[in-house]
Design an enzyme around this catalytic site. Structure first.
Site, PDB file in Angstrom:
ATOM      1  N   MET A  39      46.807  12.841  18.901  1.00  0.00           N
ATOM      2  CA  MET A  39      45.905  11.776  19.728  1.00  0.00           C
ATOM      3  C   MET A  39      46.793  11.285  20.656  1.00  0.00           C
ATOM      4  SD  MET A  39      45.550   7.998  18.253  1.00  0.00           S
ATOM      5  CE  MET A  39      43.999   7.891  17.342  1.00  0.00           C
ATOM      6  N   ASN A  40      46.474  11.017  21.982  1.00  0.00           N
ATOM      7  CA  ASN A  40      46.936  10.261  22.946  1.00  0.00           C
ATOM      8  C   ASN A  40      46.001   8.967  23.396  1.00  0.00           C
ATOM      9  OD1 ASN A  40      46.409  12.930  24.630  1.00  0.00           O
ATOM     10  ND2 ASN A  40      46.602  11.645  26.278  1.00  0.00           N
ATOM     11  N   ASP A  41      46.078   8.871  24.680  1.00  0.00           N
ATOM     12  CA  ASP A  41      45.397   7.488  25.240  1.00  0.00           C
ATOM     13  C   ASP A  41      43.865   6.905  24.533  1.00  0.00           C
ATOM     14  OD1 ASP A  41      47.044   8.777  27.176  1.00  0.00           O
ATOM     15  OD2 ASP A  41      45.392   8.737  28.599  1.00  0.00           O
ATOM     16  N   GLN A  57      41.968  10.340  23.361  1.00  0.00           N
ATOM     17  CA  GLN A  57      42.084  11.654  23.803  1.00  0.00           C
ATOM     18  C   GLN A  57      42.810  12.449  22.611  1.00  0.00           C
ATOM     19  OE1 GLN A  57      42.589  13.054  27.355  1.00  0.00           O
ATOM     20  NE2 GLN A  57      40.906  11.930  26.778  1.00  0.00           N
ATOM     21  N   GLU A 220      48.583   6.014  35.957  1.00  0.00           N
ATOM     22  CA  GLU A 220      47.545   6.430  35.037  1.00  0.00           C
ATOM     23  C   GLU A 220      46.845   5.167  34.653  1.00  0.00           C
ATOM     24  OE1 GLU A 220      48.837  10.752  33.578  1.00  0.00           O
ATOM     25  OE2 GLU A 220      50.194   9.126  32.843  1.00  0.00           O
TER      26      GLU A 220
HETATM   27  C1  FRU Z   1      47.741   9.425  30.445  1.00  0.00           C
HETATM   28  C2  FRU Z   1      47.242  10.844  30.724  1.00  0.00           C
HETATM   29  C3  FRU Z   1      46.036  10.444  31.449  1.00  0.00           C
HETATM   30  C4  FRU Z   1      45.248  11.723  31.272  1.00  0.00           C
HETATM   31  C5  FRU Z   1      45.333  11.903  29.799  1.00  0.00           C
HETATM   32  C6  FRU Z   1      45.099  13.464  29.439  1.00  0.00           C
HETATM   33  O1  FRU Z   1      48.469   9.554  28.948  1.00  0.00           O
HETATM   34  O2  FRU Z   1      48.160  11.563  31.200  1.00  0.00           O
HETATM   35  O3  FRU Z   1      46.320  10.169  32.773  1.00  0.00           O
HETATM   36  O4  FRU Z   1      43.712  11.218  31.401  1.00  0.00           O
HETATM   37  O5  FRU Z   1      46.521  11.265  29.559  1.00  0.00           O
HETATM   38  O6  FRU Z   1      45.388  13.732  28.086  1.00  0.00           O
END
Ligand code: FRU
Length: 489
Positions: A39-41, A57, A220
């Site tokens: 998981m990210n954002d 994400q 971002e």
């Molecule tokens: C920020 C980022 C966003 C992008 C996403 C890709 O953490 O780099 O800019 O949409 O992660 O996973």
């Protein structure tokens, strides 16, 4: 079955199957983790059909970043989350290289709209990041046949289509509006404003702000909203330079620009700039407006600079912070954990004393608690240093320390158990408020979040400490009058 169905269905079958192998005790209790994998954002944070929804994400197949999907979870109290089927897979020509970050908007007709970044390669093999639309019933989404709805031709002169991402959508004054980040011709991160009557045909309106080569480079994940008489622009800059007062640390940062917005001229005037979070693990926050009017923010509790060095211990990796209520007080952004957390208090313990040396209270230990310590700095002129240690045993300890001589708050997790050579210490200049310094620490397994002076400063950090290390101790160098309130969670 079309190719587009198969990628999403494959992800849905995989997550339902593999998540069943993950023991609940391996996860924090109140911090959202991916159903399985990476998981990210946070994405698409919204209140829809009587519940909060949070997308994220997601790379279900591994615990490292990979082809981006959107994971999905919902909650009625922002603390207990139910995983829902994967919402988006990179399965259309406009997003075949990834469904990057974006946001959600509940529509009047009962459907939910998603605006996100589709990553694709053009005929020359160059990467393009362009904005795509999908609409659905909250579980299944149909991608728009005209994607990308905001394409390269919608960029102002000199702006980059390689770094063009993370749309935040809202509806106001009869128009769909969104902010998107990009780089300008001078390589400066900037935030573009678009408007549309139907969410499909968009027009570029203005550039709201740029990093001015001062706050990082590429920006971002923008968010843009009014709060307590100000307009806030939140961004997550890459390549930040550190500042001597510790306000900004080098690398991936999070920055709040506070100012005013004139809707007629579409001009954003910035008045103050501050970090959003001062800890080691916080990025890409996103906000939602709750039905009761609260502006609630959640962030990714990790750091791109160190994430690949962080050990994988489970079949999931990455988590979100606790959702936080935002407010502006005296020109500063304040953050407090959502008040729903108070419903989880299991017990209350209080201690008031003048401490000189070390104290351990028998009724205070654990890895799941909400603890506030108020140091009466006005009544403790001899206190040179005061510290709270947690997740402690003979070999492990993480420290939050107030250095009265330097007027600094120090966070130090170097002895938490980590074997990675990465930044473990943060120092920030902080002053007591009205003769008091308050620290509120919420620990949920390995997730530590603390708030100084009633939300004036927030710190998020992951501590890689075995669960048995559950001690809490207080330390003072010089007499310190303290008030401690501890709630097990
Ligand atoms: C920020 C980022 C966003 C992008 C996403 C890709 O953490 O780099 O800019 O949409 O992660 O996973």
């Amino acid at each position: 079955m079309s190719c587009s169905q198969s990628k999403l269905e494959q992800a849905r079958a995989y997550e339902a199957r593999e998540s069943a192998q993950i023991p609940a005790q391996s996860r924090p209790q109140f911090h959202l983790t991916p159903w399985v994998g990476w998981m990210n954002d946070p994405n698409g944070f919204c209140y829809y059909n009587g519940a909060y929804h949070l997308f994220y994400q997601y790379h279900p197949y591994d615990t490292v970043w990979g082809p981006m999907h959107w994971g999905h979870a919902s909650s009625t109290d922002l603390l207990h989350w139910t995983h829902l089927p994967c919402a988006l897979a990179p399965d259309s020509p406009a997003d075949e290289k990834g469904c990057f970050s974006g946001t959600a908007l509940p529509l009047e007709d009962g459907r939910l709209m998603l605006l996100y970044t589709g990553v694709q390669e053009n005929e020359k093999g160059e990467v393009r990041q362009l904005q795509c639309l999908a609409i659905g019933d909250g579980v299944d989404f149909t991608k728009d046949s005209q994607n990308p709805v905001i394409g390269e031709s919608h960029l102002p002169e000199g702006a980059s289509a390689v770094d063009f991402r993370d749309p935040k959508i809202w509806y106001e004054d009869g128009l769909y509006q969104c902010v998107v980040s990009t780089r300008d011709a001078k390589d400066q991160g900037c935030i573009l404003l678009y408007q549309s009557a139907d969410a499909r045909r968009w027009e570029y309106r203005t550039t709201l702000d740029t990093c001015r080569n001062e706050y990082g480079k590429m920006w971002e994940c923008p968010d843009f909203f009014p709060l307590d008489g100000r307009q806030l622009l939140l961004v997550s800059p890459q390549e930040m330079a550190g500042s001597p007062d510790g306000e900004f640390h080098p690398g991936f940062g999070t920055v709040a620009l506070l100012g005013h917005y004139d809707k007629t001229t579409l001009r954003f005037t910035r008045e103050a700039v501050q970090a959003i979070d001062y800890g080691t693990d916080f990025y890409a926050p996103q906000t939602v407006q709750a039905p009761d009017g609260r502006r609630i923010m959640i962030g990714w509790m990790q750091n791109w600079a160190t994430v690949n060095d962080t050990p994988r211990r489970q079949k999931w990796f990455g988590c979100m912070t606790l959702p936080r209520e935002l407010s502006v007080q005296n020109g500063r952004l304040y953050q407090r954990p959502v008040r729903e957390l108070e419903n989880l208090w299991k017990s209350t313990v209080q201690h008031r004393e003048t401490l000189n040396g070390r104290a351990v209270y028998e009724d205070m230990a654990g890895r799941s608690f909400d603890c506030t310590v108020v140091l009466d700095t006005a009544a403790s002129p001899d206190c040179r240093r005061f510290a709270l240690h947690f997740a402690e045993d003979a070999r492990h300890s993480t420290r939050i320390e107030w250095d009265a001589v330097r007027g600094e708050l120090v966070f130090d997790r170097s002895l938490c158990g980590t074997r990675c050579d990465m930044p473990h210490i943060r120092r920030v200049k902080i002053s007591p408020q009205d003769g008091k310094l308050s620290l509120r620490l919420i620990l949920d397994g390995n997730c530590a979040e603390f708030f100084v002076n009633d939300g004036a400063y927030a710190f998020s950090a992951i501590v890689d400490t075995p669960p048995e290390a559950d001690g809490i101790s207080l330390h003072s160098d010089g007499a310190a009058l303290i008030d401690v309130t501890y709630h097990a969670l």
